[in-house]
Motif scaffolding. Sequence first.
Motif, short mmCIF file in Angstrom:
data_model
loop_
_atom_site.label_atom_id
_atom_site.label_comp_id
_atom_site.label_asym_id
_atom_site.label_seq_id
_atom_site.Cartn_x
_atom_site.Cartn_y
_atom_site.Cartn_z
N LEU A 206 -31.41 60.67 -37.96
CA LEU A 206 -30.30 61.31 -38.67
C LEU A 206 -30.50 62.82 -38.57
O LEU A 206 -31.44 63.38 -39.14
N TYR A 207 -29.61 63.46 -37.84
CA TYR A 207 -29.72 64.91 -37.61
C TYR A 207 -28.77 65.64 -38.56
O TYR A 207 -27.63 65.21 -38.79
N GLY A 208 -29.25 66.76 -39.09
CA GLY A 208 -28.43 67.61 -39.93
C GLY A 208 -28.21 68.96 -39.29
O GLY A 208 -29.17 69.58 -38.79
N TYR A 209 -26.97 69.41 -39.26
CA TYR A 209 -26.61 70.69 -38.65
C TYR A 209 -25.89 71.57 -39.66
O TYR A 209 -25.06 71.07 -40.45
N ALA A 210 -26.17 72.85 -39.62
CA ALA A 210 -25.43 73.81 -40.43
C ALA A 210 -24.20 74.26 -39.63
O ALA A 210 -24.35 74.73 -38.50
#
Length: 266
Positions: A206-210
């Motif tokens: 699970l990748y989180g990006y701003a």
Amino acid sequence: MLKVFLRTILIAMLAMVVTIPSVQAKEAKKTVNIPSSVLNIAKENTYPNATQDLPYLQPSDFTSQLLKTSNVKIENPNLIRMLNETSVNRSIFSIGLRAKIYLGEWPLNYESAETAPNWQYQKVNTNYYDNRGGKTNYKMHYVQETQKVVRGGLTAKVQKLEDVKKMMLLKAMKNTNLPLAFDTTIGAGTKKEHEYNIAPKRVGYLYGYAPAINEKGKVTYGEVYLVLKGTKKEIMVKNVTSQGIGAWIPVQDYISFGFSASEQPK
């Protein structure tokens, strides 16, 4: 015939009154469509970001009259604030007064050409779980592993950098209706209860990006003078130049998520 003519004119005038505000209302409601993969974490964020409160500075009556005399549009909040703090008193001795006061070279206005979101501006987090030995689905949740500071900025060097950034930020906020800031922080331990299922014999990521807004346009500079001619006061702008400029402005307290599952670790 006269009554019919007057009635036609009256109906036309009423139609203009009704339709013009609706057009203005549509123009004022500029927003960006947020994808379902982008979630608001303002309540969950363990780092309390300062809200960017940048209201459009209202010019005083004196400043409003001055701005109307300018040959170039002036929107710079810092210049407007300086003019608001300026006063020129009338006097019977000012009838023959002539003066030209140099106020400096200023970025006068910013004209937006394009406002576009990048929902994966910077990767800020990766959650991982190996469910290859599991027999049922594993429910993964987002947990921010470490604190991350996301910074934006201008794409070129300009004079009076902070003035230009403020004008671009104001225009981008108006165009998107999103909370924007040139730097924002995502605190360690920030969580979101949204679930992502990892099937047995799979490894989940699970990748989180701003996200950030890419703002592009043109900033106009000029030398500003306050001209006094007796009781008359006006703004004169000389040596006007324009420069193309762009900026990346992070979206505050939002995370864009990307989920994938594979048979082998990546």
